[in-house]
Enzyme design. Structure first.
Site, PDB file in Angstrom:
ATOM      1  N   GLN A 206       0.806  -1.222   0.000  1.00 51.50           N
ATOM      2  CA  GLN A 206       0.000   0.000   0.000  1.00 51.50           C
ATOM      3  C   GLN A 206       0.841   1.275   0.000  1.00 51.50           C
ATOM      4  OE1 GLN A 206      -2.453   1.436   3.488  1.00 51.50           O
ATOM      5  NE2 GLN A 206      -4.073   0.463   2.324  1.00 51.50           N
TER       6      GLN A 206
ATOM      7  N   TYR B 211       2.062 -11.395   3.953  1.00 49.47           N
ATOM      8  CA  TYR B 211       1.814  -9.979   3.691  1.00 49.47           C
ATOM      9  C   TYR B 211       2.621  -9.537   2.471  1.00 49.47           C
ATOM     10  CZ  TYR B 211      -0.102  -9.871   8.474  1.00 49.47           C
ATOM     11  OH  TYR B 211      -0.820 -10.110   9.626  1.00 49.47           O
TER      12      TYR B 211
ATOM     13  N   SER C 210      -6.754  -5.135  14.168  1.00 55.74           N
ATOM     14  CA  SER C 210      -7.884  -4.294  13.773  1.00 55.74           C
ATOM     15  C   SER C 210      -8.591  -3.630  14.959  1.00 55.74           C
ATOM     16  CB  SER C 210      -8.893  -5.099  12.952  1.00 55.74           C
ATOM     17  OG  SER C 210      -9.835  -4.256  12.332  1.00 55.74           O
TER      18      SER C 210
END
Length: 336
Positions: A27, A54, A206
């Site tokens: 990202q 990842y 999260s």
């Protein structure tokens, strides 16, 4: 920064732990990722969590480069194994002895370290005997390639059986890494009580519900440009379960609670998970260094009982509590 023991071990970790899922190697650019790691180190974060899957191993490489030159003994480096890596061949996935042994060697090379502090089973492998998996983990520990063992998104029954085998093999299974936040509380009824009994801590991912608990997503409005909900590389799939107008409307009710506590909504969300005594650390990621500086302000925050009650009342029935969701969301067959 405050530090907590991980499970019933003598290992202390930073209660805000830096995780690089969905950021490093995919990202954000590598130089920005390294700036985020530097920011984490600067604010006292010593614990870093990654996984071989990842960005298909690239995240481990970026983290290894970012931590190069740091005193290894002052860091706690965690990684994981299970999901497909490399070209995705028939044995490039799961928790077989072959995949575990090959994966730990690859992870150590990418992370530029001789050992990881915690090696975690990223999911439960329904197609490999648990005895094979735990024996392989025990050998990884005995070879000095990992100090402790953990699991991620296992059910209470799976954790109990894994812990029993770990005891028989004289290794320490000390952690569970589940999703946990104000909106997703599925571990509270079964996983947490089992872990409290067994001496296992939660390292939760999260804590801000992929950004939903920051308040940046508004009911009836499209997601902001550049947000995780617009990231088709993976982020959008994870956040969409929370992007309902009834959920977003309830989340807006948290804003005055955060204001009254002198916190941002993100800080309130991170502080909330840290109120659970079975939680050793909250995993936070960042795509900009300033996000690290903001999130770390949740460390050491004590929320009074009336604040916790106000949060429950604000969110009401949009909170997911069903413990069956852990197994429901787990892969039923090995992912190839």
């Amino acid at each position: 920064m405050d530090f907590r023991y991980l499970g019933n071990s003598g290992l202390k970790i930073s209660e805000i732990t830096y995780g690089n899922w969905l950021t490093h190697g995919s990202q954000v650019e590598n130089d920005v990722a390294k700036e985020c790691v530097r920011a984490a180190l600067d604010v006292g974060i010593s614990t870093f969590d990654t996984a071989d899957v990842y960005a298909n191993t690239k995240a481990e490489t970026v983290l290894g480069e970012a931590l190069a030159g740091e005193r290894r003994e002052s860091l706690e480096i965690f990684t994981k194994v299970y999901w497909p890596t490399g070209p995705g061949g028939k044995n490039d996935t799961g928790l077989s002895r072959k995949h575990i042994m090959e994966s730990i060697n690859g992870s150590l090379q990418r992370l530029q370290t001789d050992y990881v502090d915690l090696y975690q089973a990223h999911r439960f492998d329904t197609e490999t005997p648990l005895e094979e998996t735990m024996t392989a983990f025990a050998d990884v520990v005995r070879q000095g390639k990992a100090l402790y063992i953990g699991v991620s998104e296992w059910t209470a029954d799976q954790i109990r059986e894994g812990h029993r085998l770990a005891q028989e093999l004289n290794i320490q299974l000390i952690s569970s890494q589940p999703q946990y936040n104000m909106l997703w509380r599925v571990i509270e009824d079964e996983v947490v009580p089992a872990c409290e009994e067994l001496g296992i801590s939660q390292i939760v991912w999260s804590p801000i519900a992929q950004g939903v608990l920051t308040g940046k997503y508004q009911p009836g409005q499209p997601p902001p440009a550049g947000s995780r909900a617009t990231d088709e590389k993976g982020g959008a799939d994870f956040v969409k379960r929370f992007l309902r107008d009834d959920v977003l409307t309830r989340v807006e009710r948290l804003r005055p609670i955060a204001d009254e506590a002198g916190l941002t909504m993100a800080q309130l969300a991170v502080a909330w998970v840290l109120q659970n005594p079975n939680v050793a650390a909250a995993l936070v990621g960042a795509s900009r260094p300033e996000q690290v500086h903001e999130n770390v302000k949740a460390a050491g925050v004590k929320l009074e009982p009336e604040v916790m009650t106000a949060i429950d009342e604000a969110l009401g029935d949009v909170v997911e509590r069903d413990p069956g969701k852990t197994e429901e969301n787990a892969p039923q067959t090995r992912v190839a």
